[in-house]
Design a protein around this motif. Structure first.
Motif, short mmCIF file in Angstrom:
data_model
loop_
_atom_site.label_atom_id
_atom_site.label_comp_id
_atom_site.label_asym_id
_atom_site.label_seq_id
_atom_site.Cartn_x
_atom_site.Cartn_y
_atom_site.Cartn_z
N HIS A 1 4.83 1.84 16.60
CA HIS A 1 4.97 0.40 16.42
C HIS A 1 6.07 -0.13 17.35
O HIS A 1 6.47 -1.27 17.27
CB HIS A 1 5.27 0.07 14.96
CG HIS A 1 6.50 0.75 14.46
ND1 HIS A 1 6.43 1.83 13.61
CD2 HIS A 1 7.81 0.53 14.68
CE1 HIS A 1 7.67 2.24 13.35
NE2 HIS A 1 8.53 1.46 14.00
N SER B 1 -2.02 -2.95 10.71
CA SER B 1 -2.95 -3.35 11.76
C SER B 1 -4.14 -2.40 11.85
O SER B 1 -5.11 -2.69 12.53
CB SER B 1 -2.21 -3.37 13.11
OG SER B 1 -1.71 -2.08 13.38
N TYR C 1 -0.34 -13.72 21.23
CA TYR C 1 0.15 -12.66 20.35
C TYR C 1 0.70 -11.50 21.17
O TYR C 1 1.79 -11.00 20.91
CB TYR C 1 -1.00 -12.17 19.44
CG TYR C 1 -0.58 -11.05 18.52
CD1 TYR C 1 0.13 -11.31 17.35
CD2 TYR C 1 -0.90 -9.73 18.82
CE1 TYR C 1 0.52 -10.30 16.51
CE2 TYR C 1 -0.50 -8.70 17.98
CZ TYR C 1 0.20 -8.99 16.83
OH TYR C 1 0.60 -7.99 16.00
N LEU D 1 -3.45 -3.34 18.61
CA LEU D 1 -4.29 -3.67 17.46
C LEU D 1 -3.62 -4.75 16.65
O LEU D 1 -2.39 -4.76 16.50
CB LEU D 1 -4.45 -2.45 16.55
CG LEU D 1 -5.48 -1.38 16.91
CD1 LEU D 1 -5.58 -0.38 15.76
CD2 LEU D 1 -6.84 -1.98 17.17
N LYS D 2 -4.46 -5.67 16.14
CA LYS D 2 -3.91 -6.66 15.22
C LYS D 2 -4.94 -6.91 14.13
O LYS D 2 -6.10 -7.20 14.43
CB LYS D 2 -3.62 -7.97 15.97
CG LYS D 2 -2.98 -9.00 15.10
CD LYS D 2 -3.04 -10.39 15.71
CE LYS D 2 -2.52 -11.38 14.71
NZ LYS D 2 -3.35 -12.56 14.61
N ASP D 3 -4.52 -6.75 12.88
CA ASP D 3 -5.39 -6.97 11.73
C ASP D 3 -6.74 -6.27 11.88
O ASP D 3 -7.80 -6.85 11.60
CB ASP D 3 -5.64 -8.47 11.52
CG ASP D 3 -4.35 -9.19 11.18
OD1 ASP D 3 -3.42 -8.50 10.73
OD2 ASP D 3 -4.27 -10.40 11.39
N GLU E 1 -8.27 -5.42 14.56
CA GLU E 1 -9.06 -5.71 15.75
C GLU E 1 -8.31 -5.28 17.00
O GLU E 1 -7.09 -5.37 17.07
CB GLU E 1 -9.38 -7.20 15.81
CG GLU E 1 -10.54 -7.55 14.93
CD GLU E 1 -10.74 -9.05 14.79
OE1 GLU E 1 -10.72 -9.74 15.83
OE2 GLU E 1 -10.89 -9.52 13.65
N GLY F 1 0.64 -1.39 17.06
CA GLY F 1 0.37 -2.54 16.21
C GLY F 1 1.38 -2.56 15.10
O GLY F 1 2.12 -1.60 14.90
N SER G 1 2.56 -2.76 11.07
CA SER G 1 2.01 -1.99 9.95
C SER G 1 0.90 -2.83 9.29
O SER G 1 1.01 -4.05 9.18
CB SER G 1 3.10 -1.64 8.94
OG SER G 1 3.82 -2.79 8.60
N LYS H 1 -3.82 0.88 12.83
CA LYS H 1 -3.69 1.88 13.89
C LYS H 1 -3.76 3.31 13.37
O LYS H 1 -4.43 4.16 13.96
CB LYS H 1 -2.38 1.66 14.68
CG LYS H 1 -1.12 1.65 13.84
CD LYS H 1 0.07 1.25 14.70
CE LYS H 1 1.40 1.43 14.00
NZ LYS H 1 1.57 0.70 12.73
#
Lengths: 624, 390
Positions: free
Chosen positions: B223, B65, B260, B238-240, B242, B61, B63, B67
């Motif tokens: 990343h 995110s 995405y 992972l994003k934000d 989630e 993800g 930074s 993780k």
């Protein structure tokens, strides 16, 4: 927001210019010598008040030791000394004969000085439940039988005679008296180092009802407040007195002025007034006890004195000037204060209450403080014994080796050894050992307390928040402030010196331990934790070793701070190099000052370089 | 495959009013709405995933995110606000002090981005640190650590100081330290991002071979999508805070969960995802070792090529015979074996296109693809490679 603050700033600037431009700057103020004791400050206030209101002068006081102030008068930097204790000032008469200053006659000459004991020592005090310990003590000669009463804290087999402030001329005569009466056999001649320390010692002993044997003089508030008996001595004879064989004469306390001030035509009237200015020991004591009783300041006491003694003042000023004084004082009293230029509110804090509370506390917990005092004393003497046990040559070789090992240069080791040799060859070896033992004791205690505390506050936010302002206080509080409580709780000598030094020197080791640990790359700490290391394991294996260079920096700083307290603590009777410096300052003996001060510097540099060398080594070991 | 870790409804919130935020989240409110209402930031929002025993799970993800936050919860360096992480029927999030220490000592280890090495100890002492904490006596710890050093290619450096090592060497120490305690799970928090690209490639390769031998479950943060696809048996995006997609690299390439993910892997070098298996063709020009050179010449003529692949018993690949050599052999009456070229470029079925690219440029004939038992499965020519990454 910005605009408003700008406007306010402008307003202030305008106000400030208005106020300052409306103030007429008078001639530069007359400078009075302020040797620190109450009676001289009272006379300064009285004379200053008259100068202001009658002759339109302003005045300030210049504080300093009596010898330093005497130098000031000679140089013309100080104009008036209201209490020139002629016999007590080194080389006063030579200076007077050489025309370096002008004497304007006597202020008072009915004072007394000598060796005092509290009355309860001789007569007992039924109210306070104090038994008469020495009912037959009358003369200085009798003292040899009573040494067991006035026990010395550092050497309980002997008595303690509290001598004069080091550097005063009377100190020399007292020492001769001490030898003349063979008191050196069973008494220690103990210098308290400074006037305030001396006073505090007497006060605390008196409040506790303990026996004390001390040099003192009148007029002073202390002799006015407490009931002391002056021990009898042989009648004064000028030739024998210098050898300490007779009682002290009354010292002629004169008013002296600088040549410049005397020769200035404008000061003619003032000179005339000062020539007539004469009080007595009794009048001064009265004023001082009035001040002590009412808690008024010096100027208020001076006003009281003027109202109480109109005829005396009139005899100094003449009727016309006297009336000018009275009317000027009255108009001042009626005239409203300028609200903007004088602070309109004053909180009445009773300093006496604070003093009393602290004193009571020290009396109530005397046993506790006594135990600490003994512990510290033993620690210092243990270190001193060890240091004395090492022959000087071995000592120098050890320093050479440390210098050589830490810098890997023979020349550095040689330099260190030579510097130490220099101290020894200047005859300061034993004083250095004394100083070093106090410094080492303080540093050891500082490290024992400071290091764990540093660790605690590095890992606990609450402890950190509580400790930080305390550390700020400790660091910025003028060091002299520590001396008085240290003195009250722990008496005079090495124990309070260690306490005061520790309070001052403990800060860097706490700060830098904390800082060092907080500065560590946190990933390393987490790495340790991620393997299941406990707090203690992480502390020992990671945090302390990683922070070690910074912690060692703290150790170095602590040592240097402890060294910088050496002279200060001599003011509460810590002997050693610092006392030498203090004596030479009090006596304006430049040579002695440079030599003993130089020895302090050498010692400090040696300690600094050697610890720095060790720090570098630990740093190298870490990286290599 | 068994699950070694199960993450259930995991949340990490920052802010004062966490419980209210949690409630709103369970009612289905979005992250932004929750922040506006409660000023609570949701660093991790309802994460559910399983980690399979023995796999390399890469969490990727940008930074911020979450993780790293997620990874650090597996050994409770970060404490979850809510949710469970189940390891052997125990919830890690609810381990007490001693339980957590035991878990960290025996079951899990971590490798850090900036190595987290102690520069006041030498290489050996760093590696044996976990063992010492575990309570092993120093002799055993030393033996074990020396073995680890050998495994990661640090032999002979045991007395070196940490500061004298290069970045790659330092991370080898980090990995050796992590593996020394025989953990079932190794957490790696962007372990290679502080290394330069060449060293990074070596380290990635070595990590894969290490893991094949040890069968440690690795949870790896990065990343870098190339690194993720190269190392990961499965990749979690992972994003934000989630979890957007969790699948094998190939499946993610084929079926990105949303735009995405598509954008995200758009940056990825396809050659690193596509394997030889996907692009190889069946070779027609094949002869047996015992065949005559004449037969080989005929096969080549039939297929209009200038070389043939030679197989031994059980279809094992032996080498290549060229047209020139076959002619020579028939003239001089030699066997195929006598003119066989054995030094031939070979590729594994699971090699990525990226890996064989250089090889294919240098090789004068298409690369032979073999399986573990050396059976010839196909060939890949330059043309196939070029079309596959177009």
């Amino acid at each position: 927001m910005k605009n408003i603050s700008k406007k306010i700033l402008c307003l202030f600037l305008i106000l400030f210019t208005l106020i300052t431009s409306s103030t007429s700057f008078a001639n530069s103020p007359v400078k009075f010598a302020d040797a620190g004791w109450d009676s001289i400050k009272f006379h300064n206030a009285l004379c200053g008040l008259i100068l202001e209101n009658v002759f339109d002068y302003t005045y300030t006081e210049v504080p300093g030791g009596s010898s330093i102030l005497h130098e000031g008068i000679k140089k013309g930097e100080i104009q008036i000394n209201m209490e020139t204790w002629t016999d007590n000032i080194n080389g006063y008469y030579q200076d007077l004969d050489a025309g370096k200053l002008v004497e304007l006659g006597s202020n008072f000459d009915d004072n007394r000085q000598g060796i005092y004991v509290p009355r309860y020592v001789i007569e007992g005090d039924r109210e306070r439940g104090i038994k008469a310990l020495a009912p037959n003590l009358k003369t200085v000669e009798d003292l040899s039988q009573y040494s067991h009463i006035f026990k010395d804290e550092d050497d309980p087999s002997k008595g303690r005679l509290l001598g004069a402030t080091p550097g005063w001329d009377v100190d020399k005569i007292l020492l001769k008296k001490y030898e003349h009466y063979d008191l050196d056999k069973n008494y220690v001649y103990f210098r308290s180092g400074s006037q305030s320390a001396h006073d505090a010692t007497i006060t605390s002993a008196y409040e506790k009802g303990e026996p004390i044997l001390t040099y003192y003089w009148e007029p002073t508030w202390l002799m006015g407040k407490y009931d002391f008996v002056l021990l009898e001595d042989k009648p004064y004879e000028e030739t024998k007195y210098q050898n300490g064989e007779t009682s002290f004469p009354s010292v002629n306390v004169t008013i002296s002025v600088s040549n410049d001030f005397y020769n200035d035509e404008n000061n003619k009237d003032v000179i005339e007034f000062l020539k007539l200015y004469k009080t007595s020991s009794k009048l001064t004591s009265l004023a001082l006890s009035h001040m002590q009783d009412t808690g008024e300041d010096y100027e208020q006491t001076a006003l009281w004195f003027i109202s109480e003694n109109p005829d005396l003042i009139k005899s100094w000023l003449g009727t016309k000037n006297y009336e000018k004084l009275i009317s000027s004082l009255n108009s001042k009293n009626k005239g409203s204060n300028n609200f903007f230029r004088e602070f309109p509110f004053k909180l009445n804090i009773n300093y006496d209450n604070i003093d009393e509370t602290v004193r009571d506390f020290s009396i109530r917990h005397d046993k506790f403080f006594g135990a600490i005092r003994n512990g510290l004393k033993n620690l210092v003497s243990l270190i001193e014994n060890i240091l004395t046990f090492i022959p000087w040559l071995v000592f120098i070789i050890l320093v050479f080796l440390v210098g050589y090992k830490s810098s890997k240069k023979i020349s550095t080791g040689l330099l260190y050894g030579c510097l130490l040799l220099l101290i020894g060859s200047l005859g300061l070896w034993n004083l250095m050992i004394e100083t070093l033992s106090i410094v080492i004791a303080s540093v050891v205690i500082s490290l024992l307390l400071g290091f764990p505390l540093g660790i605690l506050i590095s890992s606990n936010e609450l402890a950190n928040k509580i400790t930080r302002p305390i550390l700020d206080c400790l660091q910025t509080m003028p060091v002299f402030v520590y001396l008085i409580p240290a003195l009250l709780f722990f008496g005079l000598g090495k124990a309070p010196a260690v306490i005061a030094t520790t309070i001052y020197a403990i800060v860097p080791i706490i700060r830098l331990t904390n800082h060092g640990i907080r500065e560590i790359d946190y990933e390393i700490v987490e790495a340790s934790e991620s393997f299941g290391a406990s707090f203690i394991q992480t502390l020992i294996n990671v945090k302390i070793p990683q922070a070690l260079p910074t912690i060692m920096e703290g150790v170095n700083q602590t040592i240097m701070m402890a060294m910088s307290m050496v002279v200060t603590t001599s003011m509460i009777g810590a002997t050693g190099l610092g006392m030498e410096v203090l004596v030479s300052v009090n006596r304006i003996e430049i040579g002695r000052g440079i030599i003993s001060g130089g020895a302090v510097v050498i010692l400090a540099i040696l300690l600094d370089r050697m610890t720095q060398g060790i720090i570098r080594k630990t740093g190298d070991d870490n990286n290599g | 495959m068994d699950n070694i870790l199960e993450v259930k409804n995991l949340y990490k919130l920052y802010g004062a009013n966490k419980s209210a935020a949690l409630k709103l989240s369970k009612q289905g409110m979005t992250k932004d709405e929750i922040y506006r209402k409660t000023k609570v930031t949701m660093a991790l929002n309802n994460i559910n995933l399983d980690v399979k025993k023995g796999e390399i799970l890469v969490i990727i993800g940008l930074s911020g995110s979450g993780k790293s936050t997620l990874l650090r919860m597996f050994n409770k360096l970060n404490v979850p606000s809510s949710g469970k992480i189940i390891f052997q029927d125990k919830d890690i999030a609810r381990l007490n002090k001693n339980g957590l220490r035991d878990f960290r000592k025996n079951n899990i280890a971590m490798v850090f981005q900036n190595f987290g090495l102690m520069d006041h100890k030498n290489v050996l002492k760093n590696i044996s640190y976990g063992l010492e904490i575990k309570g092993l006596n120093s002799k055993l710890a030393e033996e074990k650590s020396l073995a680890m050093m050998k495994m990661v290619g640090l032999d002979g450096l045991e007395n070196e100081s940490i500061n004298s090592l290069s970045g790659g060497m330092k991370q080898r120490v980090g990995i050796a330290r992590g593996l020394a305690t025989d953990p079932e799970i190794l957490l790696m928090d962007e372990p290679f991002s502080a290394l330069d690209p060449l060293v990074r490639r070596d380290m990635q390769f070595e990590l894969i071979s290490l893991q094949e031998n040890l069968e440690t479950t690795i949870i790896f943060i990065t990343h870098d999508i190339d690194e993720a696809f190269k190392l990961g048996d499965r990749v979690a995006i992972l994003k934000d805070g989630e979890l957007i997609q969790l699948d094998t690299p190939a499946n993610i390439s084929k079926n990105p969960a949303n735009e995405y993910v598509e954008d995200f892997i758009g940056n990825a070098d396809k050659s690193k995802v596509i394997t030889v298996r996907d692009i190889m063709i069946r070779p027609n020009s094949v002869v047996r070792l015992k065949d005559s050179p004449i037969h080989a010449l005929n096969i080549m003529k039939e297929n209009a090529v200038s070389s043939a692949y030679v197989l031994g018993p059980k279809l094992k690949f032996q080498g290549v015979i060229t047209l020139d050599d076959a002619l020579k052999a028939s003239r001089l009456n030699l066997s195929i074996e006598e003119v066989l070229i054995k030094d031939v470029a070979l590729a594994d079925l699971d090699s990525t296109v990226h890996e064989i690219m250089d090889m294919s440029v240098e090789s004068p004939y298409p690369i032979a693809v073999i399986d573990k038992s050396k059976e010839l499965k196909g060939i890949v020519s330059k043309v196939h490679i070029l079309t596959s990454i177009k």
